[in-house]
Design an enzyme around this catalytic site. Structure first.
Site, PDB file in Angstrom:
ATOM      1  CG  ASP A  41      -7.463   1.966 -14.787  1.00  0.00           C
ATOM      2  OD1 ASP A  41      -6.451   1.260 -14.813  1.00  0.00           O
ATOM      3  OD2 ASP A  41      -8.383   1.797 -13.973  1.00  0.00           O
ATOM      4  CG  LEU A  95       0.391  -6.112  -7.072  1.00  0.00           C
ATOM      5  CD1 LEU A  95       1.438  -6.735  -7.990  1.00  0.00           C
ATOM      6  CD2 LEU A  95       0.701  -4.633  -6.857  1.00  0.00           C
ATOM      7  CB  ILE A 138      -1.981  -0.185  -9.601  1.00  0.00           C
ATOM      8  CG1 ILE A 138      -2.172  -1.364  -8.645  1.00  0.00           C
ATOM      9  CG2 ILE A 138      -0.530  -0.104 -10.077  1.00  0.00           C
ATOM     10  CD1 ILE A 138      -1.928  -2.723  -9.299  1.00  0.00           C
ATOM     11  CB  CYS A 161      -0.983 -17.858  -4.228  1.00  0.00           C
ATOM     12  SG  CYS A 161      -1.552 -16.196  -4.671  1.00  0.00           S
ATOM     13  CB  CYS A 216     -14.906 -17.049  -8.891  1.00  0.00           C
ATOM     14  SG  CYS A 216     -15.549 -16.122 -10.309  1.00  0.00           S
ATOM     15  CB  CYS A 270     -15.234 -11.160 -14.704  1.00  0.00           C
ATOM     16  SG  CYS A 270     -14.777 -10.131 -13.303  1.00  0.00           S
ATOM     17  CB  CYS A 323      -7.510 -12.901  -0.798  1.00  0.00           C
ATOM     18  SG  CYS A 323      -5.699 -12.965  -0.846  1.00  0.00           S
TER      19      CYS A 323
END
Length: 308
Positions: A130, A154, A165, A185, A195, A211, A245
Protein backbone atom coordinates in the site's frame (compact mmCIF):
# COMPACT_ATOMS: atom_id res chain seq x y z
CA UNK A 1 14.13 -33.11 -9.24
CA UNK A 2 15.73 -29.67 -9.43
CA UNK A 3 13.37 -26.84 -8.43
CA UNK A 4 13.05 -23.73 -10.60
CA UNK A 5 13.84 -20.27 -9.29
CA UNK A 6 10.12 -19.57 -8.98
CA UNK A 7 9.53 -22.77 -7.01
CA UNK A 8 12.36 -21.92 -4.62
CA UNK A 9 10.96 -18.43 -4.05
CA UNK A 10 7.48 -19.79 -3.33
CA UNK A 11 8.89 -22.33 -0.89
CA UNK A 12 10.80 -19.59 0.94
CA UNK A 13 7.65 -17.43 1.05
CA UNK A 14 5.77 -20.21 2.84
CA UNK A 15 8.72 -20.65 5.21
CA UNK A 16 8.47 -16.94 6.09
CA UNK A 17 4.83 -17.40 7.05
CA UNK A 18 2.97 -16.30 3.94
CA UNK A 19 -0.23 -18.17 3.06
CA UNK A 20 0.70 -18.39 -0.59
CA UNK A 21 2.85 -16.81 -3.28
CA UNK A 22 2.40 -16.33 -7.01
CA UNK A 23 4.49 -14.77 -9.76
CA UNK A 24 3.53 -12.64 -12.76
CA UNK A 25 5.44 -11.04 -15.58
CA UNK A 26 5.73 -7.29 -14.98
CA UNK A 27 3.70 -5.84 -17.82
CA UNK A 28 0.68 -3.62 -18.52
CA UNK A 29 -2.62 -4.51 -16.78
CA UNK A 30 -4.77 -3.88 -19.83
CA UNK A 31 -7.86 -5.63 -18.43
CA UNK A 32 -8.03 -3.24 -15.45
CA UNK A 33 -7.66 0.04 -17.35
CA UNK A 34 -11.29 0.69 -18.33
CA UNK A 35 -12.72 -0.32 -14.94
CA UNK A 36 -10.28 1.92 -13.07
CA UNK A 37 -10.98 4.93 -15.28
CA UNK A 38 -14.75 4.47 -15.05
CA UNK A 39 -14.60 4.16 -11.25
CA UNK A 40 -12.58 7.38 -11.01
CA UNK A 41 -14.74 9.27 -13.51
CA UNK A 42 -17.83 8.45 -11.45
CA UNK A 43 -16.14 9.87 -8.35
CA UNK A 44 -16.42 6.63 -6.42
CA UNK A 45 -12.99 7.22 -4.86
CA UNK A 46 -14.39 10.09 -2.81
CA UNK A 47 -11.67 12.26 -1.27
CA UNK A 48 -8.91 9.77 -2.09
CA UNK A 49 -7.41 12.13 -4.65
CA UNK A 50 -4.20 10.10 -4.76
CA UNK A 51 -6.15 7.48 -6.73
CA UNK A 52 -6.45 9.96 -9.60
CA UNK A 53 -2.71 10.45 -9.81
CA UNK A 54 -0.29 8.13 -11.55
CA UNK A 55 -2.97 6.08 -13.27
CA UNK A 56 -0.50 4.71 -15.80
CA UNK A 57 1.80 3.66 -12.96
CA UNK A 58 -1.04 1.73 -11.34
CA UNK A 59 -1.39 -0.24 -14.52
CA UNK A 60 2.29 -0.74 -15.35
CA UNK A 61 4.87 -1.62 -12.63
CA UNK A 62 7.71 -0.89 -15.05
CA UNK A 63 6.89 2.81 -14.55
CA UNK A 64 7.26 2.44 -10.76
CA UNK A 65 10.37 0.30 -10.61
CA UNK A 66 12.96 0.69 -13.34
CA UNK A 67 13.85 -2.57 -15.02
CA UNK A 68 10.94 -4.47 -13.47
CA UNK A 69 10.64 -7.97 -14.89
CA UNK A 70 8.57 -9.91 -12.35
CA UNK A 71 5.89 -9.22 -9.75
CA UNK A 72 5.94 -11.62 -6.80
CA UNK A 73 2.58 -11.49 -4.97
CA UNK A 74 2.09 -12.82 -1.44
CA UNK A 75 -0.82 -13.30 0.97
CA UNK A 76 -0.50 -12.99 4.75
CA UNK A 77 -3.26 -14.29 7.03
CA UNK A 78 -4.71 -12.00 9.72
CA UNK A 79 -7.82 -13.91 10.79
CA UNK A 80 -7.85 -13.67 14.61
CA UNK A 81 -8.11 -16.44 17.19
CA UNK A 82 -10.57 -14.42 19.28
CA UNK A 83 -12.85 -11.44 18.68
CA UNK A 84 -14.24 -8.63 20.84
CA UNK A 85 -16.11 -9.89 23.90
CA UNK A 86 -18.71 -7.17 24.49
CA UNK A 87 -21.44 -7.56 21.87
CA UNK A 88 -22.45 -3.92 22.45
CA UNK A 89 -18.94 -2.49 22.04
CA UNK A 90 -17.98 -0.50 18.91
CA UNK A 91 -16.58 -2.97 16.38
CA UNK A 92 -12.97 -2.77 15.21
CA UNK A 93 -12.01 -4.36 11.90
CA UNK A 94 -10.08 -7.59 12.44
CA UNK A 95 -7.15 -6.39 10.40
CA UNK A 96 -6.44 -3.68 12.98
CA UNK A 97 -6.23 -5.91 16.06
CA UNK A 98 -2.44 -6.20 16.07
CA UNK A 99 0.63 -4.40 14.78
CA UNK A 100 0.25 -2.30 11.64
CA UNK A 101 0.44 -4.76 8.74
CA UNK A 102 2.49 -2.35 6.62
CA UNK A 103 5.51 -2.95 8.85
CA UNK A 104 4.98 -6.69 9.34
CA UNK A 105 4.43 -7.45 5.66
CA UNK A 106 7.26 -5.22 4.45
CA UNK A 107 9.71 -6.84 6.86
CA UNK A 108 8.83 -10.30 5.54
CA UNK A 109 9.07 -9.09 1.93
CA UNK A 110 12.52 -7.68 2.61
CA UNK A 111 13.58 -11.06 4.01
CA UNK A 112 12.25 -12.70 0.85
CA UNK A 113 14.18 -10.21 -1.30
CA UNK A 114 17.36 -10.89 0.66
CA UNK A 115 16.90 -14.62 0.09
CA UNK A 116 16.42 -14.10 -3.66
CA UNK A 117 19.51 -11.90 -3.89
CA UNK A 118 21.70 -14.30 -1.91
CA UNK A 119 20.37 -17.71 -2.95
CA UNK A 120 18.69 -17.27 -6.35
CA UNK A 121 20.44 -14.52 -8.34
CA UNK A 122 21.80 -10.99 -7.87
CA UNK A 123 18.98 -8.54 -8.54
CA UNK A 124 17.33 -5.32 -7.51
CA UNK A 125 13.90 -5.32 -5.96
CA UNK A 126 11.43 -3.32 -3.95
CA UNK A 127 8.60 -4.39 -1.62
CA UNK A 128 5.19 -2.78 -1.92
CA UNK A 129 2.53 -2.71 0.80
CA UNK A 130 0.00 0.00 0.00
CA UNK A 131 2.99 2.30 -0.34
CA UNK A 132 2.80 3.10 -4.04
CA UNK A 133 0.30 3.02 -6.92
CA UNK A 134 0.17 -0.77 -7.24
CA UNK A 135 -3.08 -2.68 -7.88
CA UNK A 136 -2.51 -5.39 -5.27
CA UNK A 137 -5.63 -7.44 -5.93
CA UNK A 138 -5.17 -7.41 -9.69
CA UNK A 139 -1.61 -8.70 -9.44
CA UNK A 140 -2.57 -11.38 -6.93
CA UNK A 141 -5.37 -12.54 -9.22
CA UNK A 142 -3.05 -12.54 -12.22
CA UNK A 143 -0.62 -14.71 -10.25
CA UNK A 144 -3.38 -17.25 -9.66
CA UNK A 145 -3.83 -16.59 -5.94
CA UNK A 146 -7.59 -16.10 -6.20
CA UNK A 147 -10.36 -14.17 -7.91
CA UNK A 148 -11.94 -10.76 -7.27
CA UNK A 149 -15.22 -11.34 -5.42
CA UNK A 150 -18.39 -9.31 -5.70
CA UNK A 151 -17.26 -7.30 -2.65
CA UNK A 152 -14.12 -6.37 -4.67
CA UNK A 153 -11.78 -8.28 -2.34
CA UNK A 154 -9.54 -11.12 -3.48
CA UNK A 155 -10.88 -14.54 -2.51
CA UNK A 156 -8.71 -17.63 -2.29
CA UNK A 157 -10.25 -21.07 -2.77
CA UNK A 158 -8.04 -22.41 0.01
CA UNK A 159 -8.03 -19.49 2.46
CA UNK A 160 -11.06 -17.20 2.02
CA UNK A 161 -10.27 -13.46 2.08
CA UNK A 162 -9.00 -12.44 5.52
CA UNK A 163 -5.44 -11.76 4.40
CA UNK A 164 -3.16 -8.89 3.44
CA UNK A 165 -1.64 -8.65 -0.03
CA UNK A 166 1.87 -7.46 -0.79
CA UNK A 167 4.26 -7.46 -3.75
CA UNK A 168 7.93 -7.74 -4.40
CA UNK A 169 8.84 -6.24 -7.78
CA UNK A 170 12.22 -7.39 -9.05
CA UNK A 171 14.33 -6.92 -12.16
CA UNK A 172 14.83 -10.68 -12.37
CA UNK A 173 12.97 -12.64 -15.05
CA UNK A 174 11.09 -15.51 -13.39
CA UNK A 175 8.78 -18.22 -14.61
CA UNK A 176 5.27 -16.77 -14.19
CA UNK A 177 2.22 -18.67 -13.00
CA UNK A 178 -0.05 -19.47 -15.90
CA UNK A 179 -3.13 -20.54 -13.96
CA UNK A 180 -6.15 -18.28 -13.60
CA UNK A 181 -8.63 -18.93 -10.82
CA UNK A 182 -12.15 -18.71 -12.18
CA UNK A 183 -14.84 -16.73 -10.40
CA UNK A 184 -16.44 -19.02 -7.82
CA UNK A 185 -19.01 -16.50 -6.51
CA UNK A 186 -21.71 -17.88 -8.78
CA UNK A 187 -25.17 -16.49 -8.04
CA UNK A 188 -24.31 -15.68 -4.40
CA UNK A 189 -25.01 -12.05 -3.42
CA UNK A 190 -24.56 -12.29 0.36
CA UNK A 191 -21.96 -9.52 0.50
CA UNK A 192 -24.07 -7.18 -1.62
CA UNK A 193 -27.21 -7.90 0.43
CA UNK A 194 -25.41 -7.56 3.78
CA UNK A 195 -23.67 -4.22 3.15
CA UNK A 196 -25.58 -1.84 5.47
CA UNK A 197 -24.79 1.26 3.42
CA UNK A 198 -25.30 -0.39 0.00
CA UNK A 199 -21.75 0.51 -0.99
CA UNK A 200 -21.38 -2.46 -3.35
CA UNK A 201 -23.10 -0.90 -6.35
CA UNK A 202 -22.32 -3.73 -8.79
CA UNK A 203 -20.44 -7.02 -8.61
CA UNK A 204 -16.83 -6.09 -7.90
CA UNK A 205 -17.56 -2.35 -7.70
CA UNK A 206 -17.57 -0.48 -4.38
CA UNK A 207 -18.57 3.17 -4.10
CA UNK A 208 -16.04 4.23 -1.49
CA UNK A 209 -18.14 7.22 -0.50
CA UNK A 210 -20.72 4.87 0.99
CA UNK A 211 -18.24 2.34 2.37
CA UNK A 212 -17.93 2.24 6.17
CA UNK A 213 -14.19 1.57 5.92
CA UNK A 214 -13.71 4.69 3.80
CA UNK A 215 -15.89 6.78 6.09
CA UNK A 216 -14.16 5.71 9.31
CA UNK A 217 -10.57 5.63 8.03
CA UNK A 218 -9.99 7.65 4.87
CA UNK A 219 -12.48 10.49 5.18
CA UNK A 220 -11.33 13.74 6.75
CA UNK A 221 -13.86 16.04 8.38
CA UNK A 222 -17.29 14.89 9.49
CA UNK A 223 -18.92 11.61 8.52
CA UNK A 224 -21.84 11.53 6.08
CA UNK A 225 -25.07 12.23 7.99
CA UNK A 226 -27.02 10.41 5.28
CA UNK A 227 -25.40 7.21 6.50
CA UNK A 228 -26.34 7.68 10.14
CA UNK A 229 -27.85 4.58 11.76
CA UNK A 230 -26.30 2.41 9.03
CA UNK A 231 -22.86 1.70 10.50
CA UNK A 232 -23.83 -1.42 12.47
CA UNK A 233 -21.63 -0.21 15.35
CA UNK A 234 -18.46 -0.16 13.21
CA UNK A 235 -15.87 2.28 14.56
CA UNK A 236 -12.81 1.59 12.38
CA UNK A 237 -13.10 -0.36 9.17
CA UNK A 238 -15.80 -2.91 8.38
CA UNK A 239 -15.69 -6.67 7.85
CA UNK A 240 -19.37 -7.27 7.15
CA UNK A 241 -18.98 -8.21 3.48
CA UNK A 242 -16.25 -10.68 4.39
CA UNK A 243 -17.99 -12.03 7.50
CA UNK A 244 -20.98 -13.18 5.44
CA UNK A 245 -18.92 -14.68 2.60
CA UNK A 246 -19.24 -18.49 2.56
CA UNK A 247 -15.62 -18.81 1.45
CA UNK A 248 -14.49 -17.45 4.81
CA UNK A 249 -15.74 -20.59 6.51
CA UNK A 250 -12.28 -21.75 5.42
CA UNK A 251 -10.51 -19.02 7.39
CA UNK A 252 -8.17 -20.34 10.07
CA UNK A 253 -6.52 -18.29 12.86
CA UNK A 254 -3.20 -16.72 11.93
CA UNK A 255 0.07 -17.76 13.56
CA UNK A 256 1.70 -14.32 13.38
CA UNK A 257 2.75 -13.02 16.85
CA UNK A 258 2.77 -9.41 15.59
CA UNK A 259 -0.96 -9.63 14.83
CA UNK A 260 -1.90 -10.56 18.40
CA UNK A 261 -4.01 -7.76 19.95
CA UNK A 262 -3.15 -5.78 23.05
CA UNK A 263 -4.36 -7.88 26.02
CA UNK A 264 -6.93 -5.25 26.98
CA UNK A 265 -8.30 -4.52 23.50
CA UNK A 266 -10.79 -7.35 23.04
CA UNK A 267 -12.11 -6.93 26.59
CA UNK A 268 -13.11 -3.27 26.22
CA UNK A 269 -16.75 -2.59 27.05
CA UNK A 270 -18.88 -0.12 25.16
CA UNK A 271 -18.55 2.30 28.07
CA UNK A 272 -14.75 2.04 28.02
CA UNK A 273 -14.69 2.67 24.27
CA UNK A 274 -16.91 5.74 24.57
CA UNK A 275 -14.85 7.17 27.42
CA UNK A 276 -11.46 6.40 25.88
CA UNK A 277 -8.88 9.09 26.60
CA UNK A 278 -5.71 9.92 24.74
CA UNK A 279 -3.53 7.88 27.08
CA UNK A 280 -5.55 4.70 26.58
CA UNK A 281 -5.66 5.28 22.83
CA UNK A 282 -1.87 5.52 22.72
CA UNK A 283 -1.49 2.41 24.88
CA UNK A 284 -3.85 0.24 22.86
CA UNK A 285 -2.95 1.43 19.38
CA UNK A 286 0.70 2.43 19.70
CA UNK A 287 1.74 0.11 16.85
CA UNK A 288 -1.67 -0.35 15.24
CA UNK A 289 -3.11 0.75 11.92
CA UNK A 290 -5.71 2.62 14.01
CA UNK A 291 -3.07 5.30 14.50
CA UNK A 292 -3.87 6.30 10.93
CA UNK A 293 -7.12 7.92 11.96
CA UNK A 294 -5.49 9.48 15.05
CA UNK A 295 -7.22 9.95 18.39
CA UNK A 296 -9.44 12.75 17.13
CA UNK A 297 -10.58 10.64 14.19
CA UNK A 298 -11.48 7.71 16.41
CA UNK A 299 -13.40 9.99 18.79
CA UNK A 300 -15.26 11.43 15.79
CA UNK A 301 -16.27 7.90 14.80
CA UNK A 302 -17.35 7.09 18.35
CA UNK A 303 -19.48 10.23 18.53
CA UNK A 304 -21.14 9.25 15.24
CA UNK A 305 -22.06 5.87 16.72
CA UNK A 306 -23.20 7.38 19.99
CA UNK A 307 -25.61 9.70 18.16
CA UNK A 308 -27.34 6.77 16.47
Amino acid sequence: MTRTKSEKIKAKALELGFLSCGISEADFLSDEKDALQKWLQQGMHGEMSYMERNQEMRLDPRLIFEGARSVISVLLNYYPKKEQQDAEAPVLSKYAYGKDYHFVLKEKLNLLLKYIQEEIAPCNGRPFVDSAPVLDKAWAAKAGLGWIGKHSNLISVEHGSFFFIGELIVDLPLEPDQKTVRDHCGTCTRCIDACPTQAIVAPGVVDARRCISYQTIELRGELDDKLKDQFKNRVFGCDICQDVCPWNLKSEPHQEPDFEPHPQLLELTRKEWMEMDHALFNELFRKSAVKRTKYDGLKRNLRFLDDQ
